[in-house]
Design a protein around this motif. Structure first.
Motif, PDB file in Angstrom:
ATOM      1  N   GLU A 225      20.596  41.789  33.281  1.00 47.12           N
ATOM      2  CA  GLU A 225      19.123  41.711  33.236  1.00 47.12           C
ATOM      3  C   GLU A 225      18.615  40.819  34.363  1.00 47.12           C
ATOM      4  OE1 GLU A 225      17.800  40.513  29.152  1.00 47.12           O
ATOM      5  OE2 GLU A 225      19.921  40.973  28.862  1.00 47.12           O
ATOM      6  N   LYS A 226      17.441  41.190  34.896  1.00 54.15           N
ATOM      7  CA  LYS A 226      16.830  40.413  35.980  1.00 54.15           C
ATOM      8  C   LYS A 226      15.373  40.133  35.671  1.00 54.15           C
ATOM      9  CE  LYS A 226      20.390  42.069  38.749  1.00 54.15           C
ATOM     10  NZ  LYS A 226      21.128  43.164  38.197  1.00 54.15           N
ATOM     11  N   LEU A 227      14.937  38.931  36.027  1.00 50.63           N
ATOM     12  CA  LEU A 227      13.546  38.522  35.801  1.00 50.63           C
ATOM     13  C   LEU A 227      12.998  37.961  37.101  1.00 50.63           C
ATOM     14  CD1 LEU A 227      14.042  36.403  32.549  1.00 50.63           C
ATOM     15  CD2 LEU A 227      13.222  38.754  32.674  1.00 50.63           C
ATOM     16  N   ARG A 228      11.686  38.103  37.288  1.00 50.50           N
ATOM     17  CA  ARG A 228      11.027  37.486  38.457  1.00 50.50           C
ATOM     18  C   ARG A 228       9.783  36.755  37.962  1.00 50.50           C
ATOM     19  NH1 ARG A 228       7.482  40.055  41.997  1.00 50.50           N
ATOM     20  NH2 ARG A 228       8.254  42.059  41.263  1.00 50.50           N
ATOM     21  N   VAL A 229       9.650  35.495  38.393  1.00 50.74           N
ATOM     22  CA  VAL A 229       8.495  34.691  37.997  1.00 50.74           C
ATOM     23  C   VAL A 229       7.816  34.213  39.279  1.00 50.74           C
ATOM     24  CG1 VAL A 229       7.743  32.757  36.548  1.00 50.74           C
ATOM     25  CG2 VAL A 229       9.958  33.829  36.096  1.00 50.74           C
ATOM     26  N   PRO A 230       6.636  34.735  39.617  1.00 52.63           N
ATOM     27  CA  PRO A 230       5.958  34.229  40.816  1.00 52.63           C
ATOM     28  C   PRO A 230       5.444  32.810  40.521  1.00 52.63           C
ATOM     29  CG  PRO A 230       4.974  36.299  40.020  1.00 52.63           C
ATOM     30  CD  PRO A 230       5.859  35.774  38.928  1.00 52.63           C
ATOM     31  N   LEU A 231       5.901  31.831  41.305  1.00 49.79           N
ATOM     32  CA  LEU A 231       5.506  30.436  41.061  1.00 49.79           C
ATOM     33  C   LEU A 231       4.434  30.041  42.066  1.00 49.79           C
ATOM     34  CD1 LEU A 231       8.954  28.749  40.209  1.00 49.79           C
ATOM     35  CD2 LEU A 231       7.169  29.563  38.647  1.00 49.79           C
TER      36      LEU A 231
END
Ligand SMILES: O=C(O)CCC(=O)C(=O)O
Length: 277
Positions: A225-231
């Motif tokens: 699984e992959k996640l992306r969080v724009p910070l």
């Protein structure tokens, strides 16, 4: 076919000698062109289920909304993220960013690979805390003199998270070419299941996470699984539970214009047992 094209074909170097049909192979009765039969034996086709199940690469999920996210429940326990965009109001984030850029003792750290090969980190850093911090076979010495802006931020984050932090790793990404590679913050000095609070200032960068694969995948992350969080400017992200044990994270290089970004990761460091050094 028109006369002209037919003549051109026959004269071309690929034309077969006249009189020999192109489907003729000596010693075998030939199928009639255009038929699916091989001689007189009709062909049959059977569907066999593939031995290995068809595997689908999971689509990367994007987390943008404020909230608490339980990102996995195993194998070692629950991994949690808490995302607070706009934790700092913009004007406050603006002046803090300017002061930290100008006043922190930024430098480029040299790390070492397993075989002893040295490389410069593709970003600038500085370290605050009573204890030294070792990662990638290189140590940042203790630096107990906290900058006043960092002390203010530490107190605000401690109030928000109900956690105390005794250390801070500051990262400065000068532009899109600066980055941090896939890793987990799982050094023994951070203790088991560390809570890490990460505050971002400046340009937005994508913070990516990928689940560690089970042993039978032999280190292959293709199907995890992959996640992306724009910070973005002023966002606080808290990583808790088994996030460091079960996931890795990175900030990848970006090949379009990116301005500078500061990331402050508040941690708790414990004195290491001498036998673990
Ligand atoms: O810059 C970030 O958001 C991540 C920094 C990081 O992964 C770290 O300091 O371990």
């Amino acid at each position: 076919m028109g006369d002209k094209r037919q003549r051109a074909r026959v004269q071309g170097s690929w034309a077969k000698p006249a009189g020999k049909p192109s489907h003729s192979v000596a010693g075998r009765q030939q199928p009639v062109p255009g038929s699916w039969n091989t001689g007189n034996v009709p062909r049959t086709y059977e569907f066999h289920q593939p031995a290995d199940p068809v595997r689908v690469i999971p689509v990367e999920k994007v987390l943008e909304e404020a909230g608490d996210y339980e990102i996995s429940q195993g194998p070692t326990g629950v991994s949690r993220l808490r995302l607070l965009p706009g934790f700092l109001p913009v004007e406050e984030a603006d002046w803090m960013f300017a002061r930290l850029m100008a006043e922190l003792p930024w430098s480029q750290k040299t790390n070492y690979r397993m075989m002893g090969e040295a490389y410069e980190e593709p970003r600038l850093t500085c370290w605050y805390g009573e204890l030294p911090y070792t990662y990638s076979h290189s140590t940042m010495e203790a630096n107990p003199q906290w900058h006043p802006v960092l002390t203010t931020l530490r107190q605000a984050i401690e109030r928000e998270t109900c956690h105390t932090f005794n250390s801070l790793l500051c990262n400065l990404y000068r532009d899109g070419k600066d980055s941090i590679a896939w890793h987990s913050d799982d050094e023994p000095s951070l203790g088991p299941q560390p809570t890490i609070a990460s505050l971002s200032l400046g340009d937005t960068r994508a913070f990516s996470l990928r689940k560690k694969p089970p042993p039978e995948e032999k280190g292959d992350y293709t199907y995890t699984e992959k996640l992306r969080v724009p910070l973005s400017h002023g966002t606080l992200l808290i990583m808790e539970g088994c996030t460091q044990e079960d996931w890795q994270h990175q900030v990848a290089k970006e090949y379009h214009d990116r301005g500078p970004r500061i990331n402050l990761t508040f941690r708790t460091i414990y004195p290491e047992h001498p036998s673990k050094r």
